[in-house]
Design a protein around this motif. Sequence first.
Motif, PDB file in Angstrom:
ATOM      1  N   HIS A 193       0.833  -1.196   0.000  1.00  0.00           N
ATOM      2  CA  HIS A 193       0.000   0.000   0.000  1.00  0.00           C
ATOM      3  C   HIS A 193       0.871   1.250   0.000  1.00  0.00           C
ATOM      4  N   TRP A 194       0.346   2.259  -0.638  1.00  0.00           N
ATOM      5  CA  TRP A 194       1.131   3.497  -0.790  1.00  0.00           C
ATOM      6  C   TRP A 194       1.384   4.161   0.553  1.00  0.00           C
ATOM      7  N   ARG A 195       2.626   4.576   0.723  1.00  0.00           N
ATOM      8  CA  ARG A 195       3.009   5.336   1.906  1.00  0.00           C
ATOM      9  C   ARG A 195       3.654   6.638   1.441  1.00  0.00           C
ATOM     10  N   PRO A 196       3.249   7.741   1.983  1.00  0.00           N
ATOM     11  CA  PRO A 196       3.798   9.028   1.530  1.00  0.00           C
ATOM     12  C   PRO A 196       5.312   9.099   1.633  1.00  0.00           C
ATOM     13  N   VAL A 197       5.892   8.391   2.589  1.00  0.00           N
ATOM     14  CA  VAL A 197       7.336   8.484   2.762  1.00  0.00           C
ATOM     15  C   VAL A 197       8.079   7.913   1.568  1.00  0.00           C
ATOM     16  N   TRP A 198       7.390   7.082   0.761  1.00  0.00           N
ATOM     17  CA  TRP A 198       8.035   6.506  -0.410  1.00  0.00           C
ATOM     18  C   TRP A 198       8.364   7.561  -1.464  1.00  0.00           C
ATOM     19  N   SER A 199       7.660   8.662  -1.444  1.00  0.00           N
ATOM     20  CA  SER A 199       7.828   9.653  -2.508  1.00  0.00           C
ATOM     21  C   SER A 199       9.267  10.137  -2.604  1.00  0.00           C
ATOM     22  N   MET A 200       9.941  10.293  -1.476  1.00  0.00           N
ATOM     23  CA  MET A 200      11.330  10.753  -1.504  1.00  0.00           C
ATOM     24  C   MET A 200      12.226   9.734  -2.188  1.00  0.00           C
ATOM     25  N   TYR A 201      12.035   8.470  -1.866  1.00  0.00           N
ATOM     26  CA  TYR A 201      12.882   7.429  -2.447  1.00  0.00           C
ATOM     27  C   TYR A 201      12.550   7.203  -3.911  1.00  0.00           C
ATOM     28  N   LEU A 202      11.268   7.285  -4.257  1.00  0.00           N
ATOM     29  CA  LEU A 202      10.902   7.123  -5.661  1.00  0.00           C
ATOM     30  C   LEU A 202      11.430   8.273  -6.503  1.00  0.00           C
ATOM     31  N   ALA A 203      11.399   9.484  -5.959  1.00  0.00           N
ATOM     32  CA  ALA A 203      11.956  10.628  -6.689  1.00  0.00           C
ATOM     33  C   ALA A 203      13.456  10.448  -6.907  1.00  0.00           C
ATOM     34  N   PHE A 204      14.155   9.991  -5.876  1.00  0.00           N
ATOM     35  CA  PHE A 204      15.589   9.733  -6.018  1.00  0.00           C
ATOM     36  C   PHE A 204      15.844   8.642  -7.053  1.00  0.00           C
ATOM     37  N   LEU A 205      15.069   7.563  -6.991  1.00  0.00           N
ATOM     38  CA  LEU A 205      15.233   6.468  -7.954  1.00  0.00           C
ATOM     39  C   LEU A 205      14.935   6.954  -9.359  1.00  0.00           C
ATOM     40  N   PHE A 206      13.924   7.778  -9.537  1.00  0.00           N
ATOM     41  CA  PHE A 206      13.605   8.328 -10.845  1.00  0.00           C
ATOM     42  C   PHE A 206      14.773   9.144 -11.385  1.00  0.00           C
ATOM     43  N   GLY A 207      15.398   9.961 -10.544  1.00  0.00           N
ATOM     44  CA  GLY A 207      16.543  10.744 -10.977  1.00  0.00           C
ATOM     45  C   GLY A 207      17.705   9.871 -11.416  1.00  0.00           C
ATOM     46  N   VAL A 208      17.974   8.808 -10.651  1.00  0.00           N
ATOM     47  CA  VAL A 208      19.075   7.902 -11.001  1.00  0.00           C
ATOM     48  C   VAL A 208      18.775   7.184 -12.313  1.00  0.00           C
ATOM     49  N   VAL A 209      17.536   6.735 -12.491  1.00  0.00           N
ATOM     50  CA  VAL A 209      17.159   6.053 -13.729  1.00  0.00           C
ATOM     51  C   VAL A 209      17.297   6.996 -14.920  1.00  0.00           C
ATOM     52  N   CYS A 210      16.904   8.236 -14.773  1.00  0.00           N
ATOM     53  CA  CYS A 210      17.049   9.207 -15.862  1.00  0.00           C
ATOM     54  C   CYS A 210      18.520   9.466 -16.165  1.00  0.00           C
ATOM     55  N   ALA A 211      19.362   9.511 -15.141  1.00  0.00           N
ATOM     56  CA  ALA A 211      20.791   9.683 -15.368  1.00  0.00           C
ATOM     57  C   ALA A 211      21.363   8.493 -16.133  1.00  0.00           C
ATOM     58  N   ALA A 212      20.967   7.279 -15.731  1.00  0.00           N
ATOM     59  CA  ALA A 212      21.429   6.083 -16.447  1.00  0.00           C
ATOM     60  C   ALA A 212      20.891   6.069 -17.876  1.00  0.00           C
ATOM     61  N   SER A 213      19.664   6.508 -18.060  1.00  0.00           N
ATOM     62  CA  SER A 213      19.092   6.579 -19.405  1.00  0.00           C
ATOM     63  C   SER A 213      19.822   7.607 -20.253  1.00  0.00           C
ATOM     64  N   HIS A 214      20.208   8.702 -19.633  1.00  0.00           N
ATOM     65  CA  HIS A 214      20.987   9.718 -20.337  1.00  0.00           C
ATOM     66  C   HIS A 214      22.309   9.122 -20.840  1.00  0.00           C
ATOM     67  N   HIS A 215      22.958   8.369 -19.974  1.00  0.00           N
ATOM     68  CA  HIS A 215      24.205   7.702 -20.367  1.00  0.00           C
ATOM     69  C   HIS A 215      23.963   6.699 -21.499  1.00  0.00           C
ATOM     70  N   ALA A 216      22.922   5.882 -21.383  1.00  0.00           N
ATOM     71  CA  ALA A 216      22.640   4.873 -22.406  1.00  0.00           C
ATOM     72  C   ALA A 216      22.301   5.523 -23.746  1.00  0.00           C
ATOM     73  N   PHE A 217      21.568   6.629 -23.704  1.00  0.00           N
ATOM     74  CA  PHE A 217      21.194   7.317 -24.936  1.00  0.00           C
ATOM     75  C   PHE A 217      22.427   7.879 -25.636  1.00  0.00           C
ATOM     76  N   TYR A 218      23.293   8.539 -24.896  1.00  0.00           N
ATOM     77  CA  TYR A 218      24.510   9.071 -25.499  1.00  0.00           C
ATOM     78  C   TYR A 218      25.447   7.953 -25.954  1.00  0.00           C
ATOM     79  N   LYS A 219      25.406   6.814 -25.253  1.00  0.00           N
ATOM     80  CA  LYS A 219      26.272   5.688 -25.642  1.00  0.00           C
ATOM     81  C   LYS A 219      25.864   5.158 -27.006  1.00  0.00           C
ATOM     82  N   THR A 220      24.575   5.122 -27.282  1.00  0.00           N
ATOM     83  CA  THR A 220      24.110   4.645 -28.587  1.00  0.00           C
ATOM     84  C   THR A 220      24.457   5.620 -29.700  1.00  0.00           C
TER      85      THR A 220
END
Length: 855
Positions: A193-220
């Motif tokens: 079940h959703w817990r508001p405290v997750w929002s901080m960790y999900l936001a951090f995870l989203f940022g890391v995933v976008c950074a990794a995606s940025h790297h993968a996109f430039y790598k291609t």
Amino acid sequence: MDDTGGQTSHPINQPRQFQGQRSSTRKSASSLRSTAHHRTDSTSGSTRPNSGSAEPQQWLPIMGATGPTVPSIPAADWLSDSNLDSQPFTSPSLPSSIPQSYSRTDSFHGLSGSSSKGPRSKPAPIQLEEIPMDYYSPPGSSHTTFSPRDRFQHSRTNSRAHLLNTPSTGAWRSPRTPPAYSSVISPARRWWHWRPVWSMYLAFLFGVVCAASHHAFYKTLNGKSADAQITMLRYGTILSFAAKAGLVAAIIIAFKQRIWITVRSKFLSVAALDSLFAATEDMSALFNAEIYQRAKIAMVLAIFVWLTPIMIILTSNTLTVKLVLRMDNTTCPSIRTLNFTRDELEDFRNPTRIQGLVGKSLSLWNNTTPNTSSPDWFDYYTDSSSPLIRVATQAAFMGQPIEKTDAAIDICGYGWNCSYTINFTAPAYECSELASGRGSEVKSLGNQIPPDNFDTSLLIPDGIYSYYAYTGGGDYSPQQMKETGDGGVPLTQPPFPETLGAFRTEPVVWVGYSVIYNPNEATPLNQSVSGWNESFVPKIIGCEHYEAHYTVLFNLIGGRQFTKVTKRSLLGRVMDTTWIQGEDANDGTNDNTTATPKSGYVYPRDVHRYRRVAAYHAMGAQLRSFLNGTIDSHQVNNPVENTRADQTTLVNQTQNSFPSANLSESIPALYESMILSMFSDQQFVSVVWAAKPGESSGVVAGDESTRYPCTRSRLENVYDYHERDLWIVYSLTILLAIVGVVLGTLAILENEWILRSTRFSSIVAATRGPALEKLGWVGEDDRGDLPRDLKNLKVGYGIVHRASGFGVLQEQSGYDERIVWDGGDVRYGFGLEGDVRQPRSQPRREDSLFQQMSL
């Protein structure tokens, strides 16, 4: 009157009248502070006193109550405590049948009821009162409470819900009065079940995933052609912005938690609180020195938020464009090679036709009779073809192979360079040095002896020639019979001589030339000048005609063709015979050449071999025609050329027409240029597809069936991804974000796993109540600016004190923030220093466990 418990309510003394007259505004404010604090049992209709006994209680009038009209009080008397006599009032929240009069006694809990006279510069500090704990359960646990309806009910709530459900300030109850509501414990939520405290960790995870995606996109994109540069950079910027947004969102959530930790543990001025709450969105808020002293961690997070745009700037520069030489190993459709066997099969009566164009041979032919069915009929060689003469002449003049117009486009494609290697068999001249220096003996070239009187004495300094070439010894005679008709038909009757049209030998090229010994010094102009004999070195070379296997590298660069013979393997002499000088054949033909052995002669009736030798001979004849002749240099500065060699690169025009210093290599190179120039005229039948060497190509463009291996190259802009630079920026940013998330997690833990926010509703809930309403929040103008002295007041967040009988608030101590009554007995909010208590104790272990289970 009696209540259901059998107790009698005691009458309340009416307060004394205020001295003088109050203004209507002050009267309204006074009435707001004088609300009766009674609870009415709706079941029995009786009034229950706020204490657990029948003893009379005296209360401070609370906001929300109304009293009878009182006379106005002059403004001059407002600040005098002597005017604060109690006024009778009634509460609109109570039935009219219930007595609503209250009196103020002279003392309360042992404190004097008299007020000191004189003005009050700021609100009075809190007066503490002992609070009975009868009706409260331990913090953080469910508890059974007493209800006015004589029932025990189970209730539990937390401070966050309390903030958003704070009752009106018009009815503040005593902690001795049990709550008027009950609730049940909500069922524990599952882990998914959703817990508001997750929002901080999900936001951090989203940022890391976008950074990794940025790297993968430039790598291609790395190393690929830089097409749609603006679009690709936009996509990268979007990912960079998304990574920044995710990481910053996590930090901002952590920052908000640190804000609440700060205000719960420290008192800050109103100005500092303004700056602290606006630190991530208003840059001017960063210039408040107090927040750096009181909220160091929160400000570090705020500064990080302001610095994150640098991440976008730095990461956008990690994908650049550079000019590189791109090389693709592929196949090209229009690559051609040479195959002289096509000349073996070519019949000028039935020529090869490609798209209506007639194929060209290297040789011109005569015949013995127009009747091709006659047993005496055969074709024989007469001369080189005009297309060959044209191509060879151009090559001799240019000193390099002639290229076909737009060959690079046909083979490589638009905008491309290409290179490829072809192999073919063709004629070649091999030269050897036979003599060098004055008086040197001329060696034989194999079995072939030099021509008579051909030695170094012909050359300067002993002779007059700087160049002397003899190329006609034993050459084929174009006029084979003395009397011929049209097409070379002999006018004599058959049978014809056996050697008519036969190739007897291939002429050896004999070349003598003088080399300037020291070209950097002045050359003597004639024999009368001293140093003449030492200034020149006479040399003699001999060149024989061979059949060879070629490996040639073609480079088509910038629309131009460059060739290099990387390998040449000699297969054998074109004619394996030796010319006999001075001996006439006398065989009935006009060709008196005699060679041995006669078995090496090639006759016209040996059609395929004869036609191949004819093609080689025709090609060699073009070279020999340029080499033959002399250059008279007895007067060095006025040479006399009697050769076509001066039209070629074999003669150096910058050195008074002296030949090249290394003719033994220059002559074969010139011959190779003539052969490779055949590619400029693709109508030659010997020009074939490299992928299909048995098929003459003609001038048509190649297709998929004619593709041949090649390497295409071009200078092009490609994407250059600086992976190291991008990850340095992202690694530092993510590392700082991890630190921020850890700090935010610690703050959440300290906040008992409650995710706090700075939303409007949360701020309003935390600032409601009389704790801050006694301040003058109205500014001097309509811009919302507060007075300077108000901004300097210290404010903190904690347990707000309840109203006492002295016009102040008393502390509700000993209660965990999460345990509240519905009526607001234990209230958390903002207040002045001294009006709130900031609890620092950690929740009990079982309480924390229960809280986590509820999350």
